[in-house]
Design a protein around this motif. Structure first.
Motif, PDB file in Angstrom:
ATOM      1  N   ASP A  22       1.054  -1.402   0.105  1.00  0.00           N
ATOM      2  CA  ASP A  22       0.418   0.026  -0.092  1.00  0.00           C
ATOM      3  C   ASP A  22       0.751   1.438   0.118  1.00  0.00           C
ATOM      4  O   ASP A  22       0.590   2.009  -0.596  1.00  0.00           O
ATOM      5  N   LEU A  23       1.743   1.454   1.069  1.00  0.00           N
ATOM      6  CA  LEU A  23       2.936   2.514   1.106  1.00  0.00           C
ATOM      7  C   LEU A  23       4.154   2.365   1.243  1.00  0.00           C
ATOM      8  O   LEU A  23       4.539   1.078   1.915  1.00  0.00           O
ATOM      9  N   ILE A  24       4.553   3.083   0.250  1.00  0.00           N
ATOM     10  CA  ILE A  24       6.452   2.777   0.227  1.00  0.00           C
ATOM     11  C   ILE A  24       6.976   3.877   1.087  1.00  0.00           C
ATOM     12  O   ILE A  24       6.673   5.680   1.129  1.00  0.00           O
ATOM     13  N   ILE A  25       7.384   3.883   2.195  1.00  0.00           N
ATOM     14  CA  ILE A  25       8.372   4.864   2.810  1.00  0.00           C
ATOM     15  C   ILE A  25       9.456   4.625   2.453  1.00  0.00           C
ATOM     16  O   ILE A  25      10.307   3.697   2.556  1.00  0.00           O
ATOM     17  N   GLY A  31      -4.309  -0.241   9.123  1.00  0.00           N
ATOM     18  CA  GLY A  31      -4.448  -1.551   8.030  1.00  0.00           C
ATOM     19  C   GLY A  31      -3.743  -1.605   6.443  1.00  0.00           C
ATOM     20  O   GLY A  31      -3.788  -2.306   5.879  1.00  0.00           O
ATOM     21  N   ALA A  32      -2.725  -0.785   6.555  1.00  0.00           N
ATOM     22  CA  ALA A  32      -1.876  -0.402   4.950  1.00  0.00           C
ATOM     23  C   ALA A  32      -0.616  -2.032   5.789  1.00  0.00           C
ATOM     24  O   ALA A  32      -0.457  -2.001   6.586  1.00  0.00           O
ATOM     25  N   ASN A  33      -0.713  -1.972   3.736  1.00  0.00           N
ATOM     26  CA  ASN A  33       0.645  -2.729   4.353  1.00  0.00           C
ATOM     27  C   ASN A  33       1.573  -1.809   3.801  1.00  0.00           C
ATOM     28  O   ASN A  33       1.282  -1.181   2.996  1.00  0.00           O
ATOM     29  N   VAL A  34       3.060  -2.043   4.303  1.00  0.00           N
ATOM     30  CA  VAL A  34       4.202  -0.843   4.375  1.00  0.00           C
ATOM     31  C   VAL A  34       5.627  -1.618   4.320  1.00  0.00           C
ATOM     32  O   VAL A  34       5.517  -2.204   4.917  1.00  0.00           O
ATOM     33  N   VAL A  35       5.917  -0.736   4.179  1.00  0.00           N
ATOM     34  CA  VAL A  35       7.470  -1.234   3.339  1.00  0.00           C
ATOM     35  C   VAL A  35       8.498   0.023   3.617  1.00  0.00           C
ATOM     36  O   VAL A  35       7.780   1.247   2.747  1.00  0.00           O
ATOM     37  N   VAL A  36       9.074   0.090   4.548  1.00  0.00           N
ATOM     38  CA  VAL A  36      10.360   1.006   4.443  1.00  0.00           C
ATOM     39  C   VAL A  36      12.070   0.906   3.865  1.00  0.00           C
ATOM     40  O   VAL A  36      12.349   0.175   4.890  1.00  0.00           O
ATOM     41  N   PHE A  37      11.872   1.774   3.330  1.00  0.00           N
ATOM     42  CA  PHE A  37      13.690   1.045   2.618  1.00  0.00           C
ATOM     43  C   PHE A  37      14.190   2.794   3.441  1.00  0.00           C
ATOM     44  O   PHE A  37      13.777   3.183   3.253  1.00  0.00           O
ATOM     45  N   GLU A  38      15.813   2.131   3.977  1.00  0.00           N
ATOM     46  CA  GLU A  38      16.553   3.196   4.861  1.00  0.00           C
ATOM     47  C   GLU A  38      17.470   2.544   4.124  1.00  0.00           C
ATOM     48  O   GLU A  38      18.572   1.000   3.716  1.00  0.00           O
ATOM     49  N   LYS A  39      18.838   3.638   3.733  1.00  0.00           N
ATOM     50  CA  LYS A  39      20.051   3.451   2.756  1.00  0.00           C
ATOM     51  C   LYS A  39      21.332   3.109   3.459  1.00  0.00           C
ATOM     52  O   LYS A  39      22.231   2.435   3.120  1.00  0.00           O
ATOM     53  N   ALA A  53       0.322   1.044  -3.966  1.00  0.00           N
ATOM     54  CA  ALA A  53      -1.323   1.667  -4.622  1.00  0.00           C
ATOM     55  C   ALA A  53      -1.129   2.495  -4.230  1.00  0.00           C
ATOM     56  O   ALA A  53      -2.145   3.324  -5.057  1.00  0.00           O
ATOM     57  N   LYS A  54      -0.519   3.027  -2.605  1.00  0.00           N
ATOM     58  CA  LYS A  54      -1.413   4.292  -2.223  1.00  0.00           C
ATOM     59  C   LYS A  54      -0.607   5.455  -1.974  1.00  0.00           C
ATOM     60  O   LYS A  54      -1.192   6.063  -1.606  1.00  0.00           O
ATOM     61  N   GLY A  55       0.962   5.032  -2.734  1.00  0.00           N
ATOM     62  CA  GLY A  55       1.517   6.864  -2.366  1.00  0.00           C
ATOM     63  C   GLY A  55       3.345   6.050  -2.218  1.00  0.00           C
ATOM     64  O   GLY A  55       3.401   5.113  -1.325  1.00  0.00           O
ATOM     65  N   VAL A  56       4.075   7.291  -2.168  1.00  0.00           N
ATOM     66  CA  VAL A  56       5.042   6.553  -2.119  1.00  0.00           C
ATOM     67  C   VAL A  56       5.497   8.089  -0.994  1.00  0.00           C
ATOM     68  O   VAL A  56       5.262   9.124  -1.411  1.00  0.00           O
ATOM     69  N   LEU A  57       6.266   7.927   0.041  1.00  0.00           N
ATOM     70  CA  LEU A  57       6.597   8.930   1.197  1.00  0.00           C
ATOM     71  C   LEU A  57       7.890   8.901   1.601  1.00  0.00           C
ATOM     72  O   LEU A  57       8.433   8.294   2.089  1.00  0.00           O
ATOM     73  N   LEU A  58       7.987  10.654   1.254  1.00  0.00           N
ATOM     74  CA  LEU A  58       9.913  10.287   1.401  1.00  0.00           C
ATOM     75  C   LEU A  58      10.087  11.313   2.851  1.00  0.00           C
ATOM     76  O   LEU A  58       9.741  12.168   3.037  1.00  0.00           O
TER      77      LEU A  58
END
Length: 454
Positions: free
Chosen positions: A2-5, A23-31, A174-179
């Motif tokens: 749902d959301l990429i952070i 209730g969203a499916n979330v993934v967080v990418f950290e450098k 599906a619902k956006g990318v949050l930087l």
């Protein structure tokens, strides 16, 4: 998904917890190999008003006062809608953090505030708690996984390209990318382009703060703002590093600041960002904090800015029984410091300080004369710790293009956002806005996608 952070500091982790609780499916990418970024290097303060902690300490404060201070310190150059959003959600966010286990240690009078509202956290405890909560909620967290490009379809941001284990991969949301990827305090290229006046500052800040998030947003048309207001942070000993910051703000407890001629040159109660500007204009950028035992006794053990005794024990603070002896130890012209202190003490009585000082910090507190031996000094420099300029957003955290229109599917929060601070900086508002707007952006990303679907 749902959301990429993108980024796992205060803003990213608050966003992840908020979205996952909805209730969203979330993934967080950290450098970086670890989470936290510059949030772990912060001054430990968060700016909140009307909290339970303030009530326990008999501190009378209001949200209206907080909003007024933010605008005054920002010289009314900050985006009013962002300031209003901060103030609207600040108390709820404080309570939200407490409910999730973030511990607040105390509440101090800090730069830019009319009342004591610098709520103190232990950054590592806060970051660890939020990370643990996010993972408990099912958030997928990948470290050593830098995002290198945004994916778009028909002018919508739909995902990211990231690197992991030496391979390039794609991830769609599906619902956006949050930087929430932080600023650029470690990028000499960007600092050289946007803040050449800060070339001589000490370089601090998160190692991964290379402006990646700002570049990603700009690549799809995001507008940038507040770069003319980039400033360093005053208060660091010249030997400071990320591992040992060695920071002190004795001037907000009643100390003064002098240059290598032994002369004052600034109103010590103003924002330490503005103090940094003034210090960089002095000969050789060499300045000292000067104070007496009365101020020394106001130190706060364990505090990031006010633990004077700890700095003294590390040999960073110079002590002398007389002002004349202190002059010799810090190598300023004979008689200069004695004359400066005598004049300053007189100004406190007459009220006609030529630099306009009448308070300890902003509009709070009353300075006392520097007359109680022993006397102290600490050589002090300006550091490039955080860059409060970047992507233009609206009050919902949507990234905006040059025409003020939302870029579909793209959100931003935290240090990489511009518009909020304006021309000045109020202590605690960086971590505060990270938590507040991280939550706002995550919630709105899920809300607006549902509205579009309907």
């Amino acid at each position: 998904m749902d959301l990429i952070i993108v980024g796992a500091g205060m803003a990213g982790l608050c966003a992840a917890v908020e979205a996952s609780e909805i209730g969203a499916n979330v993934v967080v990418f950290e450098k970086q190999p670890n989470v936290g970024g510059s949030s772990l290097l912060s001054g430990c303060f968060m700016a909140f008003a009307e909290t339970e902690l303030q009530r326990k300490l008999a501190i009378d404060d209001s949200t209206e006062s907080l909003m007024k201070d933010l605008q005054i310190v920002g010289q009314f150059k900050n985006d009013e809608q962002l300031v209003k959003a901060y103030c609207k959600h600040q108390l709820a966010t404080y309570n939200w953090l407490v409910a999730r286990g973030v511990q607040f240690q105390g509440c101090q009078a800090v730069s830019g505030h009319s009342n004591p509202r610098g709520h103190t956290i232990i950054p590592a405890q806060a970051i660890h708690t939020l990370k643990k909560q996010a993972q408990k909620n099912g958030v997928k967290l990948y470290v050593d996984s830098p995002v290198v490009r945004l994916l778009t379809e028909q002018q919508w941001v739909v995902g990211v390209i990231y690197e992991q284990n030496g391979q390039t991969q794609e991830c769609y949301a599906a619902k956006g990318v949050l930087l929430t990827a932080g600023g650029f305090s470690q990028s000499e290229d960007l600092l050289g382009a946007f803040a050449p006046q800060l070339e001589s500052t000490i370089r601090l800040g998160g190692e991964g703060n290379q402006g990646d998030g700002i570049k990603l947003a700009a690549s799809v048309g995001a507008w940038l703002e507040d770069f003319p207001y980039l400033k360093g942070t005053y208060g660091f000993h010249p030997s400071s590093t990320n591992e040992k910051k060695r920071q002190s703000h004795t001037f907000y407890k009643g100390g003064i600041i002098v240059n290598e001629q032994g002369n004052r040159f600034v109103n010590e109660s103003i924002s330490y960002k503005l103090l940094g500007d003034a210090a960089l204009q002095q000969t050789n950028q060499r300045t000292f904090q000067i104070w007496d035992q009365t101020v020394m006794d106001k130190g706060v053990a364990g505090d990031a800015l006010y633990d004077f005794q700890q700095l003294y024990s590390e040999g960073l603070i110079i002590k002398a029984d007389t002002i004349e002896e202190l002059e010799e130890k810090i190598i300023v012209p004979k008689g200069s410091l004695k004359k400066t202190i005598a004049s300053y003490n007189r100004y406190l009585i007459t009220g006609d300080d030529p630099f306009g000082r009448h308070t300890l910090t902003h509009t709070y507190g009353t300075p006392t004369p520097l007359e109680t031996a022993p006397f102290y000094a600490m050589e002090t420099a300006t550091a490039m710790l955080a860059t409060y300029a970047g992507v233009r957003v609206n009050e919902h955290g949507q990234a905006l293009n040059p025409f003020g229109e939302p870029i579909k599917g793209l959100f931003a929060a935290g240090e990489m956002v511009g518009g909020f601070h304006g021309a000045g900086y109020m202590t605690g508002s960086s971590l505060g806005k990270a938590a507040i707007f991280g939550r706002i952006a995550a919630s709105y990303a899920l809300q607006i996608s549902e509205e579009v679907a309907r």
